[in-house]
Design a protein around this motif. Structure first.
Motif, PDB file in Angstrom:
ATOM      1  N   ASN A 219     -13.183  28.354  21.928  1.00  0.00           N
ATOM      2  CA  ASN A 219     -12.873  29.218  23.066  1.00  0.00           C
ATOM      3  C   ASN A 219     -12.227  30.519  22.597  1.00  0.00           C
ATOM      4  OD1 ASN A 219     -13.756  27.137  24.736  1.00  0.00           O
ATOM      5  ND2 ASN A 219     -11.702  26.305  25.003  1.00  0.00           N
ATOM      6  N   PHE A 220     -11.297  30.419  21.656  1.00  0.00           N
ATOM      7  CA  PHE A 220     -10.587  31.594  21.164  1.00  0.00           C
ATOM      8  C   PHE A 220     -11.529  32.524  20.401  1.00  0.00           C
ATOM      9  CE2 PHE A 220      -7.973  33.563  17.730  1.00  0.00           C
ATOM     10  CZ  PHE A 220      -7.223  34.403  18.543  1.00  0.00           C
ATOM     11  N   SER A 221     -12.373  31.971  19.545  1.00  0.00           N
ATOM     12  CA  SER A 221     -13.285  32.818  18.767  1.00  0.00           C
ATOM     13  C   SER A 221     -14.254  33.554  19.678  1.00  0.00           C
ATOM     14  CB  SER A 221     -14.047  31.974  17.747  1.00  0.00           C
ATOM     15  OG  SER A 221     -14.935  31.070  18.379  1.00  0.00           O
ATOM     16  N   SER A 222     -14.682  32.918  20.743  1.00  0.00           N
ATOM     17  CA  SER A 222     -15.591  33.577  21.688  1.00  0.00           C
ATOM     18  C   SER A 222     -14.907  34.753  22.373  1.00  0.00           C
ATOM     19  CB  SER A 222     -16.084  32.574  22.739  1.00  0.00           C
ATOM     20  OG  SER A 222     -16.841  31.551  22.142  1.00  0.00           O
ATOM     21  N   ARG A 223     -13.654  34.566  22.763  1.00  0.00           N
ATOM     22  CA  ARG A 223     -12.922  35.658  23.399  1.00  0.00           C
ATOM     23  C   ARG A 223     -12.762  36.833  22.436  1.00  0.00           C
ATOM     24  NH1 ARG A 223      -9.739  31.311  25.247  1.00  0.00           N
ATOM     25  NH2 ARG A 223      -8.016  31.824  23.826  1.00  0.00           N
ATOM     26  N   LEU A 224     -12.464  36.547  21.185  1.00  0.00           N
ATOM     27  CA  LEU A 224     -12.327  37.613  20.194  1.00  0.00           C
ATOM     28  C   LEU A 224     -13.648  38.351  19.997  1.00  0.00           C
ATOM     29  CD1 LEU A 224     -10.158  36.167  17.275  1.00  0.00           C
ATOM     30  CD2 LEU A 224      -9.492  37.863  18.964  1.00  0.00           C
ATOM     31  N   HIS A 225     -14.723  37.613  19.868  1.00  0.00           N
ATOM     32  CA  HIS A 225     -16.016  38.234  19.604  1.00  0.00           C
ATOM     33  C   HIS A 225     -16.453  39.106  20.773  1.00  0.00           C
ATOM     34  CE1 HIS A 225     -19.945  38.964  18.051  1.00  0.00           C
ATOM     35  NE2 HIS A 225     -20.548  38.259  18.986  1.00  0.00           N
ATOM     36  N   ASN A 226     -16.227  38.621  21.984  1.00  0.00           N
ATOM     37  CA  ASN A 226     -16.633  39.391  23.164  1.00  0.00           C
ATOM     38  C   ASN A 226     -15.871  40.704  23.285  1.00  0.00           C
ATOM     39  OD1 ASN A 226     -18.452  37.380  23.859  1.00  0.00           O
ATOM     40  ND2 ASN A 226     -17.024  36.345  25.245  1.00  0.00           N
ATOM     41  N   ALA A 227     -14.696  40.774  22.669  1.00  0.00           N
ATOM     42  CA  ALA A 227     -13.879  41.985  22.746  1.00  0.00           C
ATOM     43  C   ALA A 227     -13.773  42.701  21.402  1.00  0.00           C
ATOM     44  CB  ALA A 227     -12.476  41.622  23.253  1.00  0.00           C
ATOM     45  N   ALA A 228     -14.687  42.413  20.466  1.00  0.00           N
ATOM     46  CA  ALA A 228     -14.565  42.924  19.093  1.00  0.00           C
ATOM     47  C   ALA A 228     -14.586  44.437  19.016  1.00  0.00           C
ATOM     48  CB  ALA A 228     -15.673  42.336  18.222  1.00  0.00           C
ATOM     49  N   ASP A 229     -15.208  45.119  20.002  1.00  0.00           N
ATOM     50  CA  ASP A 229     -15.274  46.572  19.944  1.00  0.00           C
ATOM     51  C   ASP A 229     -13.996  47.233  20.455  1.00  0.00           C
ATOM     52  OD1 ASP A 229     -15.531  45.837  22.565  1.00  0.00           O
ATOM     53  OD2 ASP A 229     -17.237  47.152  23.009  1.00  0.00           O
ATOM     54  N   GLY A 230     -12.991  46.422  20.767  1.00  0.00           N
ATOM     55  CA  GLY A 230     -11.771  47.002  21.313  1.00  0.00           C
ATOM     56  C   GLY A 230     -10.490  46.551  20.655  1.00  0.00           C
ATOM     57  N   TRP A 231     -10.577  45.753  19.586  1.00  0.00           N
ATOM     58  CA  TRP A 231      -9.344  45.304  18.939  1.00  0.00           C
ATOM     59  C   TRP A 231      -9.443  45.466  17.427  1.00  0.00           C
ATOM     60  CZ3 TRP A 231      -9.604  41.373  15.335  1.00  0.00           C
ATOM     61  CH2 TRP A 231     -10.697  40.514  15.399  1.00  0.00           C
ATOM     62  N   SER A 232      -8.300  45.476  16.812  1.00  0.00           N
ATOM     63  CA  SER A 232      -8.218  45.519  15.356  1.00  0.00           C
ATOM     64  C   SER A 232      -6.988  44.742  14.925  1.00  0.00           C
ATOM     65  CB  SER A 232      -8.139  46.962  14.847  1.00  0.00           C
ATOM     66  OG  SER A 232      -6.935  47.572  15.297  1.00  0.00           O
ATOM     67  N   ALA A 233      -6.989  44.322  13.683  1.00  0.00           N
ATOM     68  CA  ALA A 233      -5.885  43.517  13.157  1.00  0.00           C
ATOM     69  C   ALA A 233      -5.317  44.181  11.916  1.00  0.00           C
ATOM     70  CB  ALA A 233      -6.361  42.101  12.835  1.00  0.00           C
ATOM     71  N   SER A 234      -4.039  43.957  11.689  1.00  0.00           N
ATOM     72  CA  SER A 234      -3.374  44.513  10.510  1.00  0.00           C
ATOM     73  C   SER A 234      -2.389  43.483   9.977  1.00  0.00           C
ATOM     74  CB  SER A 234      -2.644  45.812  10.875  1.00  0.00           C
ATOM     75  OG  SER A 234      -1.652  45.557  11.864  1.00  0.00           O
ATOM     76  N   GLY A 235      -1.742  43.835   8.876  1.00  0.00           N
ATOM     77  CA  GLY A 235      -0.739  42.945   8.312  1.00  0.00           C
ATOM     78  C   GLY A 235      -1.325  41.608   7.912  1.00  0.00           C
ATOM     79  N   GLN A 236      -0.626  40.539   8.259  1.00  0.00           N
ATOM     80  CA  GLN A 236      -1.107  39.202   7.923  1.00  0.00           C
ATOM     81  C   GLN A 236      -2.428  38.865   8.599  1.00  0.00           C
ATOM     82  OE1 GLN A 236       2.575  36.880   8.946  1.00  0.00           O
ATOM     83  NE2 GLN A 236       2.148  35.883   6.994  1.00  0.00           N
ATOM     84  N   LEU A 237      -2.724  39.518   9.717  1.00  0.00           N
ATOM     85  CA  LEU A 237      -3.941  39.225  10.474  1.00  0.00           C
ATOM     86  C   LEU A 237      -5.114  40.113  10.085  1.00  0.00           C
ATOM     87  CD1 LEU A 237      -2.520  38.693  14.087  1.00  0.00           C
ATOM     88  CD2 LEU A 237      -2.967  36.985  12.329  1.00  0.00           C
ATOM     89  N   PHE A 239      -7.253  40.011   7.856  1.00  0.00           N
ATOM     90  CA  PHE A 239      -8.477  39.290   7.498  1.00  0.00           C
ATOM     91  C   PHE A 239      -9.349  39.002   8.711  1.00  0.00           C
ATOM     92  CE2 PHE A 239      -5.659  35.849   8.733  1.00  0.00           C
ATOM     93  CZ  PHE A 239      -6.489  34.908   9.314  1.00  0.00           C
ATOM     94  N   MET A 240      -8.753  39.013   9.911  1.00  0.00           N
ATOM     95  CA  MET A 240      -9.517  38.694  11.111  1.00  0.00           C
ATOM     96  C   MET A 240     -10.506  39.793  11.484  1.00  0.00           C
ATOM     97  SD  MET A 240      -6.664  36.797  13.503  1.00  0.00           S
ATOM     98  CE  MET A 240      -7.855  36.537  14.815  1.00  0.00           C
ATOM     99  N   ASN A 241     -10.350  40.996  10.933  1.00  0.00           N
ATOM    100  CA  ASN A 241     -11.294  42.075  11.229  1.00  0.00           C
ATOM    101  C   ASN A 241     -12.714  41.715  10.811  1.00  0.00           C
ATOM    102  OD1 ASN A 241      -9.460  43.956  12.360  1.00  0.00           O
ATOM    103  ND2 ASN A 241      -8.754  44.529  10.312  1.00  0.00           N
ATOM    104  N   ASN A 242     -12.846  40.847   9.830  1.00  0.00           N
ATOM    105  CA  ASN A 242     -14.168  40.422   9.363  1.00  0.00           C
ATOM    106  C   ASN A 242     -14.349  38.909   9.419  1.00  0.00           C
ATOM    107  OD1 ASN A 242     -15.374  43.039   8.264  1.00  0.00           O
ATOM    108  ND2 ASN A 242     -13.399  42.998   7.233  1.00  0.00           N
ATOM    109  N   TRP A 243     -13.456  38.245  10.119  1.00  0.00           N
ATOM    110  CA  TRP A 243     -13.499  36.784  10.175  1.00  0.00           C
ATOM    111  C   TRP A 243     -14.591  36.320  11.125  1.00  0.00           C
ATOM    112  CZ3 TRP A 243     -12.341  33.881  14.655  1.00  0.00           C
ATOM    113  CH2 TRP A 243     -12.281  32.502  14.464  1.00  0.00           C
ATOM    114  N   THR A 244     -15.314  35.284  10.734  1.00  0.00           N
ATOM    115  CA  THR A 244     -16.306  34.669  11.609  1.00  0.00           C
ATOM    116  C   THR A 244     -15.983  33.190  11.787  1.00  0.00           C
ATOM    117  OG1 THR A 244     -17.766  34.251   9.711  1.00  0.00           O
ATOM    118  CG2 THR A 244     -18.172  36.260  11.007  1.00  0.00           C
ATOM    119  N   TYR A 245     -16.435  32.649  12.882  1.00  0.00           N
ATOM    120  CA  TYR A 245     -16.170  31.247  13.235  1.00  0.00           C
ATOM    121  C   TYR A 245     -17.193  30.364  12.534  1.00  0.00           C
ATOM    122  CZ  TYR A 245     -15.199  27.196  16.220  1.00  0.00           C
ATOM    123  OH  TYR A 245     -14.852  25.950  16.696  1.00  0.00           O
TER     124      TYR A 245
END
Length: 615
Positions: A219-237, A239-245
């Motif tokens: 459920n969480f990965s789907s929410r992230l993917h659906n909004a991928a054009d509007g978020w970015s991650a930094s710091g410890q997170l 790696f999530m900029n290119n993370w896939t489920y």
């Protein structure tokens, strides 16, 4: 350079060489025919090349701001947006559907010429070894190299084992001696010899289930993917900029297959000598599992470990149907309607939410500023912890594990304790009734007598057939789910695990007895060990959960015993009493309700009595 040498070079090298007719004379020709270049020309050309490369990079990469351009100021948080594929599902489909080089007739599994094949004596560790081998739980899995630290903590505790703090998602491990209150090991006590084993085990590590009442990686990965054009991650997170489920759904992972293979090998090494009884009676063991993919795969991997390949002709595998309308003690919820009513069977969520808001408060404050354009919630952060466990048992390692402190992992472990206490164990009003069918079968096997009345989840067609439910065997192996393991522990009345209940949702009780990582991890196993002892007239029984001996003093008539023994006749009488008091029709089909939260509680796993009124 000679013409033949030039012609012998590859075309790409030739194309990179200068041609004399196109060369530009930077200075007058030297007497030898070569052009003379001054040092400043070389330096200027080198500098111009660097500047050109930088300008091209700046122009092409829009996420950089030209220092001399008049552009609106942007927040650094939105400099690099996540990759469009971030959060998407990555699937590697193997094997191919129609491989072009598949020639089965060229690759038979048996070509004869096996060489000598005589067998030796069966192993018997529980009977012959001076001590008992312990299972550490996680070969081939990599723990995080470092965990996050609290502001007051400078370094991690080297003794902390993250794999033991994932509740039911932990790989099974041997609990420490005395963990359940009995300072005794699984090996046969002095003056006793093992005469039988009834083994109940859970399936191995799997991918997440399709549905989750709280959290849920998919459920969480789907929410992230659906909004991928509007978020970015930094710091410890970052790696999530290119993370896939990368997780599948419900089936065993490679590590899960290994768990059951290893469990099969382990049980053969400890109890292999019990197979002599089958040789003497000219019979085969009958093991049971269910039709779900991970259940059948678990049973077969166990069998390969226990019997070796090929296992044909060494045992018989009963596969019961796990589906609505089919009586099945290994999946009792399929015929218990109230187990499907979330107001009765899913009472844990308010407790989990309350506790998560406490133990994950600091984690949310720490991680939320590192995810820009997406508002993290407590449930999201809880899901990141789930992701750590699921990714680790699926692909061997997870970056999500590094995001949390030791205390937050202890909090996660307790959150799962709350979940299973109130949904599947002593705090659930439908726990005992779902476990009682297996208890009926256990009593039938212990007494070598058929089940007299089928008034629960027992299956009369299978259990009344001596072929599919044989009596008088010295070895039984059944595969089930963690919820059913907890149902059975509750139905047996192992009250030492209920000593701290009802479990609070605002703190972790010190030295709590109920731990889902101890009782229901991946590949959890319960040994009902039968003994013949010189110091006792009656045969004895012990219950050993993940190598921890369990006290039986909650079972009426069972004495306090330093090795956790109870006379089988006493144990059977007490279980028959429990069976007689458990009302399947009322608990599973009755029209009753319980209020959410602490307004109503149970520590026995029983439904409220008929006529109960709650204010």
């Amino acid at each position: 350079m000679s013409a033949p040498y030039k012609e012998s070079m590859d075309p790409e090298s030739q194309a990179l060489l200068p041609h004399q007719e196109n060369e530009y004379a930077a200075s007058a020709p030297t007497p030898g025919g070569r052009r003379a270049y001054r040092l400043r020309h070389v330096l200027l050309a080198f500098t111009a090349g660097i500047l050109s490369a930088v300008l091209v990079e700046l122009v092409l990469c829009s996420h950089y701001t030209l220092p001399f351009a008049l552009q609106p100021e942007r927040s650094p948080a939105y400099v690099d947006l996540a990759h469009p594929d971030a959060g998407s599902t990555e699937v590697h489909k193997f094997p191919p559907a129609s491989p072009t080089n598949a020639f089965p007739s060229f690759f038979p599994s048996n070509v004869g010429h096996a060489g000598p094949t005589p067998t030796g004596a069966e192993p018997a560790l529980v009977a012959t070894a001076p001590s008992y081998p312990m299972h550490t739980g996680a070969p081939h899995l990599l723990a995080p190299l470092a965990l996050s630290h609290n502001a007051s903590t400078s370094k991690s505790n080297p003794a902390f084992d993250i794999f033991k703090h994932w509740g039911n998602l932990s790989p099974w491990f041997s609990v420490e001696r005395g963990s359940f209150g009995i300072d005794s090991g699984p090996e046969a006590p002095p003056t006793c010899r093992v005469t039988g084993l009834h083994l109940l085990h859970r399936h191995g590590a799997r991918y997440p289930t399709e549905w989750a009442s709280y959290g849920g990686p998919a459920n969480f990965s789907s929410r992230l993917h659906n909004a991928a054009d509007g978020w970015s991650a930094s710091g410890q997170l970052e790696f999530m900029n290119n993370w896939t489920y990368k997780l599948g759904e419900e089936i065993l992972t490679p590590f899960g297959r290994q768990q059951l293979f290893d469990l099969g090998v382990s049980m053969r090494m400890k109890y292999g000598f019990l197979l002599q009884n089958f040789t003497e009676t000219n019979t085969l063991p009958v093991f049971r599992t269910e039709s779900q993919d991970r259940m059948l795969a678990s049973a077969l991997n166990f069998a390969i470990g226990f019997f070796g390949y090929p296992f044909d002709g060494q045992y018989q595998q009963s596969i019961t149907i796990e589906e609505n309308g089919y009586n099945n003690t290994l999946a009792p919820y399929k015929t218990c309607p109230n187990a499907g009513d979330r107001t009765k069977s899913d009472r844990a969520i308010p407790y989990v939410k309350q506790w998560a808001s406490i133990y994950l408060h600091d984690a949310l404050e720490r991680l939320r500023p590192q995810l820009h354009g997406y508002e993290l919630t407590i449930e999201d952060v809880y899901t990141l912890q789930q992701m750590c466990a699921y990714e680790t048992v699926a692909i061997g390692y997870s970056k999500f594990c590094e995001l949390f402190t030791e205390d937050e992992w202890k909090g996660f472990n307790y959150a799962l304790d709350l979940y299973f206490w109130y949904d599947s164990a002593f705090g659930s009003p439908v726990a005992r009734v779902q476990g009682v069918g297996y208890v009926q079968e256990l009593v039938s096997r212990l007494t070598h007598t058929p089940i007299p009345v089928h008034n629960s989840s027992t299956n009369a067609t299978l259990d009344d057939n001596s072929a599919t439910f044989p009596l008088g065997h010295s070895l039984y192996v059944d595969a089930t789910h963690e919820v059913v393991v907890l149902n059975v522990i509750t139905a047996l009345n192992l009250t030492n695990f209920a000593a701290d209940g009802p479990l609070p949702a605002d703190h972790i009780p010190e030295h709590r007895a109920f731990k889902s990582s101890h009782l229901a991890p991946f590949a959890t196993n319960i040994q009902f060990q039968l003994l013949s002892c010189e110091s006792h007239t009656d045969p004895q029984i012990r219950i050993i959960i993940n190598d921890g001996v369990t006290p039986l003093t909650g079972i009426r008539g069972c004495p306090e015993d330093k090795d956790g023994k109870c006379p089988v006749p006493v144990f059977v009488d007490a279980q028959r009493e429990i069976i007689g008091k458990t009302d399947w029709n009322w608990a599973c089909h009755g029209d009753w309700d319980v209020p959410p939260g602490p307004a109503w509680n149970t520590t026995t796993g029983d439904a409220p009595e008929p006529g109960s009124v709650f204010v």
